[in-house]
Every structure is written in structure tokens, then in C-alpha cells.
Design a protein around this motif. Structure first.
Motif, PDB file in Angstrom:
ATOM      1  N   ILE A  63       0.871  -1.176   0.000  1.00 28.53           N
ATOM      2  CA  ILE A  63       0.000   0.000   0.000  1.00 28.53           C
ATOM      3  C   ILE A  63       0.909   1.227   0.000  1.00 28.53           C
ATOM      4  O   ILE A  63       1.949   1.218   0.676  1.00 28.53           O
ATOM      5  N   GLU A  64       0.523   2.257  -0.761  1.00 27.54           N
ATOM      6  CA  GLU A  64       1.264   3.520  -0.703  1.00 27.54           C
ATOM      7  C   GLU A  64       0.301   4.644  -0.380  1.00 27.54           C
ATOM      8  O   GLU A  64      -0.778   4.710  -0.963  1.00 27.54           O
ATOM      9  N   ALA A  65       0.674   5.501   0.546  1.00 25.94           N
ATOM     10  CA  ALA A  65      -0.228   6.587   0.946  1.00 25.94           C
ATOM     11  C   ALA A  65       0.549   7.894   1.080  1.00 25.94           C
ATOM     12  O   ALA A  65       1.227   8.089   2.058  1.00 25.94           O
ATOM     13  N   PRO A  66       0.424   8.786   0.105  1.00 29.00           N
ATOM     14  CA  PRO A  66      -0.302   8.620  -1.150  1.00 29.00           C
ATOM     15  C   PRO A  66       0.573   7.919  -2.192  1.00 29.00           C
ATOM     16  O   PRO A  66       1.737   7.641  -1.915  1.00 29.00           O
ATOM     17  N   GLY A  67      -0.003   7.649  -3.386  1.00 26.60           N
ATOM     18  CA  GLY A  67       0.760   7.018  -4.449  1.00 26.60           C
ATOM     19  C   GLY A  67       1.881   7.921  -4.938  1.00 26.60           C
ATOM     20  O   GLY A  67       1.796   9.148  -4.842  1.00 26.60           O
ATOM     21  N   SER A  68       2.926   7.278  -5.450  1.00 23.01           N
ATOM     22  CA  SER A  68       4.048   8.046  -5.993  1.00 23.01           C
ATOM     23  C   SER A  68       3.576   8.879  -7.179  1.00 23.01           C
ATOM     24  O   SER A  68       2.731   8.445  -7.951  1.00 23.01           O
ATOM     25  N   ILE A  69       4.113  10.062  -7.313  1.00 22.87           N
ATOM     26  CA  ILE A  69       3.926  10.944  -8.478  1.00 22.87           C
ATOM     27  C   ILE A  69       2.525  11.545  -8.541  1.00 22.87           C
ATOM     28  O   ILE A  69       2.384  12.763  -8.639  1.00 22.87           O
ATOM     29  N   THR A  70       1.475  10.694  -8.494  1.00 22.68           N
ATOM     30  CA  THR A  70       0.127  11.226  -8.683  1.00 22.68           C
ATOM     31  C   THR A  70      -0.601  11.458  -7.352  1.00 22.68           C
ATOM     32  O   THR A  70      -1.681  12.050  -7.350  1.00 22.68           O
ATOM     33  N   LEU A  71      -0.066  10.996  -6.263  1.00 21.37           N
ATOM     34  CA  LEU A  71      -0.455  11.420  -4.910  1.00 21.37           C
ATOM     35  C   LEU A  71      -1.912  11.163  -4.524  1.00 21.37           C
ATOM     36  O   LEU A  71      -2.477  11.887  -3.695  1.00 21.37           O
ATOM     37  N   GLU A  72      -2.525  10.102  -5.085  1.00 21.07           N
ATOM     38  CA  GLU A  72      -3.860   9.705  -4.622  1.00 21.07           C
ATOM     39  C   GLU A  72      -3.720   9.122  -3.214  1.00 21.07           C
ATOM     40  O   GLU A  72      -2.865   8.257  -2.993  1.00 21.07           O
ATOM     41  N   PHE A  73      -4.580   9.543  -2.303  1.00 21.10           N
ATOM     42  CA  PHE A  73      -4.505   9.035  -0.929  1.00 21.10           C
ATOM     43  C   PHE A  73      -5.568   7.946  -0.754  1.00 21.10           C
ATOM     44  O   PHE A  73      -6.761   8.223  -0.846  1.00 21.10           O
ATOM     45  N   PRO A  74      -5.152   6.705  -0.502  1.00 20.52           N
ATOM     46  CA  PRO A  74      -6.133   5.615  -0.446  1.00 20.52           C
ATOM     47  C   PRO A  74      -6.836   5.530   0.903  1.00 20.52           C
ATOM     48  O   PRO A  74      -6.397   6.139   1.887  1.00 20.52           O
ATOM     49  N   ASP A  75      -7.906   4.737   0.927  1.00 19.88           N
ATOM     50  CA  ASP A  75      -8.610   4.434   2.166  1.00 19.88           C
ATOM     51  C   ASP A  75      -7.873   3.251   2.802  1.00 19.88           C
ATOM     52  O   ASP A  75      -8.220   2.085   2.573  1.00 19.88           O
TER      53      ASP A  75
END
Ligand SMILES: *Cc1c(COP(=O)(O)O)cnc(C)c1O
Length: 396
Positions: A150-162
Motif C-alpha cells: 500500500i502507498e499513501a499517497p501514491g508516488s507521483i500522482t499522490l492519490e490518498f487511499p482508504d
């Protein structure tokens, strides 16, 4: 009385006990001495009850491990020579031939490369899931799945997951399994400051200490923190067999960074939010990605689960600017230097081709993306730097 060459080595002086100062001592060793053969044969290396060999830890590396574990709210920590080596350590500790690994589609690129090349060659398959859709993760889990990153947020595009929802999917899939699936978070962005990973339910928290804990852009190191002793044991044994070690001097550099971690995080957070918000209003910029910005993917989960945000934001440019013009914009920046990594004193930027790094999710933009990492310079100077490069982009 021995001769000079021997006396130069076997010297009798012992400094007095009880030295205490702000900075912990820097201990460097491959060899450590045992008082007798019995101790050499029996000293345990796995539980920090003593010292056996440099690779198994020194007072300096033990101190850093314990401090990282405490900051992250975990119980155990193992250090690795880089963030990437901490990632591959987790993979190798938990995956065996025939197992399957799940990676978020927006994962750190080198994490993907390790899976593509090394893990694949060892008979370990990987699949990508949409990190913003827990149902997609549930659908991708198979009987062979053994590890979920899991990445919080994703690399580069920075979506923050639940994160709790993703962890809940893993837990549900674990019911009745002989070998449970391990959830591992790349916690470099949060750094133990923005949120408490273990409170959100993950099993393993990995960090590139290269970023915030060091803060100096001058040292590479990684960490793997756990709460569960059995998981820690697995990581520790693999770490030992791989022969991963870190130098005392490098551990000292990270230890020197820790007292200012919260201050640097807060200062860079405030500066980054100010610049991200300003950037959103600039002509030529169609979207700014930053978890604390309203409308940024996963903003609601960030607001629920985190109390701060790191020094990264990404700007998506209007599609009328082709890659060459976006590259020229980056080249025009003076304070934002071109380079990898982040959380150091100097602001950085780099352009990315997002569609080329996506596998299972659709990227909705045509224009180029630039990721900015904000350093410790004055915000107004950084803004002026962005403004001059933007004006050259929009009206060349
Ligand atoms: C930098 C980074 C890493 C790798 O760290 P290195 O020390 O450069 O190997 C891993 N994950 C994330 C999210 C990073 O930003």
C-alpha cells in the motif's frame, strides 16, 4: 611488555563510564569482542540483548532502530541500506516461489521494477490493483496472494487511499488461511508524522529514511517496522541472510535529523500547501494533486486519517503544452533544482509521463505532469521562481 606495533593496537586506556551528551556515540564495527568462548558461543544476536557482529547491530544502529520504531508506533525496526533495499527486504522476507504479490497501480517505480524482473525470475508473480477501489483489491486477491503493498499517497500522482478499507479487504481474505497475507505500507510520505500507520491496521511499515528522517539529502537508508513479533522475526532472519548492514556514520546522520523531524515536516507542509494552492490558480495548470487540496483524489481519506501532509505536489499542465515545453518549464526553474528524492533542504522538480507508468487504471489527463518537492527556502522566493517559469511557458 609487548613491542610497539602490538602496543599500538592493544592499548590499556579505558575512558571513564558515564559519558552523556546530546548526540549518541557513533559505534563502528565489523568485529566486536566477546569476554570468553562461552559468550562467543551463546550470545544471542536476535533480541538486542548484546552484541555479536557489526551486521547484527551496534549501540548506534540499535538506537536508531528503536527511535524509528517508537516514532511510527511500532515495536520492532530493522535498518536497510536504502529505502529500495527495505522494499526488496520485505518482498524477500514474505514471498516464496509460487506466491503472488499485489502492488498499487501508482506504486513507487523501483518497487514495480523489482517485482517485474527479480521476483518474476524467481517464480513470484505480481498484479496491480486500483488503490482507490478496495473492491478491485478484493477481486485481485487469489489463493496465492501473500503480500499486498500500500502507498499513501501514491508516488507521483499522490492519490490518498482508504488504508483501513484496503486492510479490511486483506483481513477478510485471511480468514481461514494457513499463510496469511501480509499488508505492507510504504510510509515514506507519512514518516510517522502525518498518521500512525499501525493504528490504520497495516502489518508492516517501510520507510525511506533517506527522505524526512535524514532531511539532509546526504544519506541513503531504509527501515522496516512491525508490531507483530513473528513478522519481525521473519524480516530479521531474511535481513541477516542477505547480509544487509548500515554504517555507523550514516546512522548518526539520520539520528541527527530526528530532533528536527516534526519542525521540518510542519514547515515544508505549510509551504507546500501554500504553493499547491497558488499553483492551482495559475493559467496553463489544469490540476494540482496534493492530498490536502479539496478535490485531490482521496482528499476525504487524508482528512479522516492524517493530520499533516508531506512536501510533494504535482501539477498537470494544459494539453496544449507538449512534453518539450513542459521540460523547458522545468529547465527554466532556478530554485527548484532537477533531481530525484525529496524532503531535503533544496526544492526539486521532475517531469513524468504518467500513462507510461500505469497498468490497470486510467489516467484522465493529456497534458504533462511535473512533481515538485518543496524544500526549506522562503515560500515567496519559490513562488517567484514558479511564476517566472510559468510566464515563459504560457507566453513564450
Ligand atoms: C525515495 C523513496 C523510496 C526509496 O528510497 P531510496 O532510499 O532512495 O532507495 C521508496 N519509496 C518512496 C515512496 C520513496 O519516495
Amino acid at each position: 611488555m609487548s613491542t610497539l606495533p602490538t602496543r599500538l593496537i592493544h592499548h590499556p586506556y579505558r575512558p571513564p563510564e558515564g559519558f552523556e551528551a546530546v548526540a549518541p556515540g557513533v559505534h563502528k564495527a565489523s568485529t566486536v569482542f566477546f569476554p570468553n568462548v562461552h559468550a562467543l558461543r551463546t550470545q544471542e544476536w536476535k533480541d538486542k540483548s548484546g552484541y555479536t557482529y557489526g551486521l547484527h547491530g551496534t549501540p548506534t544502529t540499535f538506537t536508531l532502530e528503536e527511535r524509528i520504531a517508537t516514532i511510527e508506533g511500532g515495536r520492532f525496526c530493522v535498518l536497510a541500506p536504502s529505502g529500495l533495499s527495505a522494499i526488496s527486504l520485505v518482498d524477500m522476507a514474505f514471498l516464496r516461489q509460487g506466491d503472488e504479490l499485489l502492488l498499487p497501480d501508482n506504486a513507487y517505480g523501483p518497487n514495480k521494477s523489482f517485482a517485474h524482473v527479480e521476483l518474476q525470475a524467481w517464480g513470484i508473480a505480481h498484479r496491480y490493483y486500483d488503490p482507490m477501489d478496495p473492491a478491485d483489491l478484493a477481486a485481485k486477491i487469489s489463493p496465492a496472494t501473500r503480500l499486498v503493498w500500500i502507498e499513501a499517497p501514491g508516488s507521483i500522482t499522490l492519490e490518498f487511499p482508504d488504508i483501513p478499507a484496503l486492510v479490511a479487504v486483506v483481513r477478510a481474505a485471511n480468514a481461514g488461511r494457513e499463510r496469511p497475507i501480509v499488508s505492507a505500507l510504504d510510509n515514506t510520505w507519512g514518516a510517522g508524522v502525518a498518521f500512525q500507520a499501525f493504528e490504520l491496521g497495516v502489518d508492516v511499515s517501510m520507510q525511506a529514511l533517506t527522505k524526512y528522517p535524514s532531511g539532509g539529502a546526504d544519506v541513503l537508508m531504509g527501515s522496516v517496522v512491525t508490531r507483530d513479533e513473528a513478522l519481525h522475526r521473519q524480516v530479521l532472519l531474511t535481513h541477516m541472510r542477505l547480509g544487509l548492514g548500515v554504517s555507523g556514520n550514516d546512522a548518526e546522520l539520520v539520528l541527527r535529523g530526528l530532533p528536527t523531524l516534526a519542525l521540518r515536516y510542519a514547515a515544508q507542509d505549510a509551504a507546500t500547501r501554500a504553493l499547491a494552492q497558488w499553483m492551482q490558480a495559475q493559467p496553463g495548470v489544469v490540476r494540482v494533486l496534493h492530498p490536502a487540496l479539496e478535490g485531490s483524489p482521496g482528499h476525504e481519506y487524508w482528512r479522516r486519517d492524517a493530520t499533516a501532509a508531506a512536501c510533494l505536489f504535482s501539477a498537470v499542465f494544459d494539453e496544449r503544452f507538449d512534453q518539450a515545453r513542459v521540460d523547458a518549464f522545468c529547465d527554466r526553474l532556478r530554485l527548484f533544482r532537477l533531481g530525484w528524492s525529496w524532503a531535503g533542504p533544496i526544492s526539486l522538480c521532475a517531469p513524468y509521463d504518467v500513462p507510461a507508468i500505469r497498468s490497470v487504471t486510467r489516467w484522465p489527463h493529456q497534458g504533462g505532469l511535473v512533481r515538485f518537492a518543496v524544500g526549506l527556502e522562503a515560500v515567496d522566493d519559490l513562488k517567484a521562481d514558479l511564476a517566472q517559469a510559468l510566464s515563459a511557458l504560457v507566453s513564450p
